[in-house]
Design a protein around this motif. Structure first.
Motif, mmCIF file in Angstrom:
data_model
loop_
_atom_site.group_PDB
_atom_site.id
_atom_site.type_symbol
_atom_site.label_atom_id
_atom_site.label_comp_id
_atom_site.label_asym_id
_atom_site.label_seq_id
_atom_site.Cartn_x
_atom_site.Cartn_y
_atom_site.Cartn_z
ATOM 1 N N ASN A 1 66.171 -20.485 -16.359
ATOM 2 C CA ASN A 1 66.133 -19.101 -16.843
ATOM 3 C C ASN A 1 66.517 -19.029 -18.314
ATOM 4 N N ARG A 2 67.504 -19.824 -18.671
ATOM 5 C CA ARG A 2 67.978 -19.829 -20.057
ATOM 6 C C ARG A 2 66.885 -20.310 -21.011
ATOM 7 N N LEU A 3 66.153 -21.331 -20.615
ATOM 8 C CA LEU A 3 65.076 -21.854 -21.448
ATOM 9 C C LEU A 3 63.943 -20.846 -21.574
ATOM 10 N N GLU A 4 63.638 -20.139 -20.493
ATOM 11 C CA GLU A 4 62.603 -19.104 -20.539
ATOM 12 C C GLU A 4 63.004 -17.984 -21.491
ATOM 13 N N LYS B 1 61.246 -20.632 -34.290
ATOM 14 C CA LYS B 1 61.953 -21.852 -34.682
ATOM 15 C C LYS B 1 62.140 -22.711 -33.432
ATOM 16 N N PHE B 2 61.032 -23.268 -32.970
ATOM 17 C CA PHE B 2 61.035 -23.960 -31.689
ATOM 18 C C PHE B 2 61.844 -25.255 -31.722
ATOM 19 N N GLU B 3 61.804 -25.969 -32.835
ATOM 20 C CA GLU B 3 62.582 -27.201 -32.930
ATOM 21 C C GLU B 3 64.079 -26.908 -32.853
ATOM 22 N N ARG C 1 66.831 -28.112 -30.102
ATOM 23 C CA ARG C 1 68.058 -28.785 -30.525
ATOM 24 C C ARG C 1 69.277 -28.105 -29.913
ATOM 25 N N ARG C 2 69.292 -26.760 -29.971
ATOM 26 C CA ARG C 2 70.416 -26.005 -29.417
ATOM 27 C C ARG C 2 70.536 -26.231 -27.911
ATOM 28 N N ASP D 1 73.798 -27.865 -26.268
ATOM 29 C CA ASP D 1 74.611 -27.113 -25.314
ATOM 30 C C ASP D 1 74.863 -27.915 -24.043
ATOM 31 N N ALA D 2 73.849 -28.665 -23.605
ATOM 32 C CA ALA D 2 74.007 -29.476 -22.396
ATOM 33 C C ALA D 2 75.135 -30.475 -22.561
#
Length: 202
Positions: free
Chosen positions: A130-133, A146-148, A152-153, A157-158
């Protein structure tokens, strides 16, 4: 004895919105623990509201005076920007409760400085899918893209908020913000109120 309620979470968990809404609740009477930064002030920002904006010389002076609790430095295209927490006349834990938002690293340093009985962690959690979506939806807007940096973020975070790091920081309570943000905010507000009234163990 006042407390600092410290909101944390990975990117795209909605922690900033929850922080703003909870901070505005007059019943909780929370003051902002405003951090310092050496980055330039942006449009619509106000000194002392989002941050206290200082230059490198002022930051160095605060360090020499032993007032800096924790500091993080980030290399940007404009140079190194510093973000840091200061123990100064703006903080009165004898009479006030505060709300702050930051990283797991900064939380750990404030906990070490003020003591575990003064710092209360509030960890906002969202399923990684969900977070990635959410992050992708935000970056698809024309002003972002700013997809890169988004990737990276996400990966950073992981690592930063790994289960191992959360255990080391003593964080076991989670506030889920997957589906109902209003419900998550209510849970956070009830938790803070319970801590203030001594009905909930921080």
């Amino acid at each position: 004895m006042g407390k600092i309620f410290y909101i944390m979470g990975k990117s795209s968990t909605g922690k900033d919105t929850i922080f703003e809404k909870v901070a505005e609740n007059p019943e909780l009477n929370l003051k902002h623990l405003v951090m310092y930064t050496t980055r330039p002030i942006r449009a619509k920002e106000k000194d002392g509201r989002e941050y206290y904006f200082v230059d490198d010389d002022a930051a160095a002076k605060l360090q020499r005076q032993g007032k800096v609790i924790e500091m993080r430095s980030y290399q940007t295209m404009h140079g190194v920007w510093k973000y840091f927490t200061v123990d100064d006349e703006h903080t009165d834990l004898e009479h006030n409760d505060y709300i702050a938002i930051g990283t797991l690293e900064s939380y750990a340093k404030l906990k070490e400085y003020y003591g575990a009985d003064r710092i209360v962690p509030i960890y906002i959690e969202v399923d990684d899918g969900n977070r990635l979506e959410r992050a992708l939806k935000r970056e698809k807007k024309p002003q972002n893209r700013k997809f890169e940096e988004m990737c990276r973020r996400f990966l950073a975070d992981a690592e930063d908020f790994s289960e191992e790091n959360l255990r080391k920081a003593g964080i076991d309570r989670r506030f889920a913000n997957d589906n109902d943000r209003e419900e998550c905010m209510r849970e956070v507000e009830e938790f803070i109120r319970g801590c203030q009234e001594g009905k909930v163990e921080p």
